[in-house]
Design an enzyme around this catalytic site. Structure first.
Site, PDB file in Angstrom:
ATOM      1  N   ASP A  47       0.813  -1.227   0.000  1.00 39.96           N
ATOM      2  CA  ASP A  47       0.000   0.000   0.000  1.00 39.96           C
ATOM      3  C   ASP A  47       0.843   1.272   0.000  1.00 39.96           C
ATOM      4  OD1 ASP A  47      -2.010  -1.949   0.504  1.00 39.96           O
ATOM      5  OD2 ASP A  47      -1.887  -1.606   2.662  1.00 39.96           O
ATOM      6  N   GLU A  56     -11.236  -0.679  -3.364  1.00 38.07           N
ATOM      7  CA  GLU A  56     -10.531   0.038  -2.298  1.00 38.07           C
ATOM      8  C   GLU A  56      -9.387   0.854  -2.887  1.00 38.07           C
ATOM      9  OE1 GLU A  56      -9.257  -3.279   0.045  1.00 38.07           O
ATOM     10  OE2 GLU A  56      -7.653  -3.835  -1.339  1.00 38.07           O
TER      11      GLU A  56
END
Length: 323
Positions: free
Chosen positions: A41, A200
């Protein structure tokens, strides 16, 4: 001439075979990750003449990390570990684990660090991009269960007029304009929507007057994990999904390429995308590594497919940005 006629087709066949072999080899030999170990991420940013990476610390089943680190580089290739910048058990009173998917923005002479913690979204503040960061609220900025889906994966975009917008959410994409203090907002103004394929990891940037909303599709444990995008004339939408998607996906030995961020090289129309992939070899959705590749546009501003086997060219000097 008769000999040449016989040789030419043979040469063509050999060249074709070599080309095919090169393509197979290319998909089986991915470049090294930019950070050592497992990190996911990644949020990439440029402040002054330095690039920074803010990743999730990976390597635990269920994503149980308890702290965040920062990494710095002048050339996008050589990265220095700036250490732990936020330790949940030490620095927060409301969450101890699940330190995920951070993002950073600067305004008012401060650096604001947004992060997921135990499926809430928090914010911390520092005078430096390398921290340490302190929690100014003593509570989440967005509390778990506030809206449908998971309250994770924050991203803040600051427009040319100084207005700041918070994007977040798994299952749905949520948008709200932040107050001038960067640590509060009017909950009645939240916009909730779901682009086709959205899961997401939203990220927003602006180029040539156009706003780009990007996100990850599928699940991070799925080898098909990938990145798509939509565009708008406004930071809050409506966003129209591009016809050519996804723009980032795995190929060959590269699996699960997604949950990205984008950075513009200061002073240039030159862009890079940071993302994670399954660790090579033997990686999975809990063991991911951070990569960076060039990101390009066509003449109409469409994002071109990213080559996950291409790495940045080392830079000798980066022009310092105004921020």
């Amino acid at each position: 001439m008769k000999v040449l006629r016989k040789v030419a087709p043979t040469v063509a066949v050999v060249l074709s075979a070599l080309s095919s072999t090169a393509q197979i080899k290319d998909s089986l030999n991915a470049p090294s990750s930019v950070l050592p170990g497992v990190f996911a991420d990644p949020h990439i940013a440029a402040f002054g003449d330095t690039f920074y990476l803010y990743p999730t610390t990976d390597g635990t089943e269920g994503w149980k990390s308890t702290y965040f680190t920062c990494w710095s580089s002048r050339n996008l290739k050589d990265w220095k570990n700036e250490g732990t910048i936020l330790d949940l058990p030490k620095d927060l009173t409301w969450a101890k684990e699940r330190a995920w998917a951070p993002a950073i923005a600067t305004k008012n002479g401060k650096y604001y660090y947004y992060f997921s913690a135990d499926v809430n979204i928090g914010v911390a503040v520092s005078d430096k991009p390398t921290g340490p960061f302190k929690d100014p609220l003593g509570k989440p900025l967005v509390v778990k269960g506030a809206l449908k889906g998971q309250m994770i994966d924050p991203m803040v975009f600051i427009d040319d007029d100084g207005a700041a917008y918070l994007y977040w959410g798994q299952g749905n994409c949520n948008i709200v304009k932040l107050n001038e203090d960067m640590i509060s907002f009017d909950a009645s103004k939240i916009i909730v929507f779901k682009p086709a394929g959205y899961n997401e990891g939203s990220f927003v940037f602006k180029r040539n007057g156009k706003y780009y909303l990007m996100w990850s599709e599928f699940d991070t444990r799925d080898p098909r994990y990938s990145v798509a995008y939509a565009t708008s004339d406004f930071p809050t939408g409506p966003f129209v999904k591009a016809a050519q998607n996804p723009v980032l996906k795995g190929r060959g030995v590269v699996k699960g390429a997604g949950h990205h961020s984008v950075v513009k090289v200061p002073g240039r129309d030159e862009w890079y995308i940071a993302y994670h992939r399954f660790k090579i070899p033997d990686g999975n959705g809990y063991n991911r590594e951070t990569c960076i590749s060039p990101m390009r546009f066509d003449k109409n501003g469409n994002i071109l497919p990213v080559d996950v086997f291409e790495t940045p060219v080392s830079m000798k000097k980066v022009k310092a940005s105004k921020k």
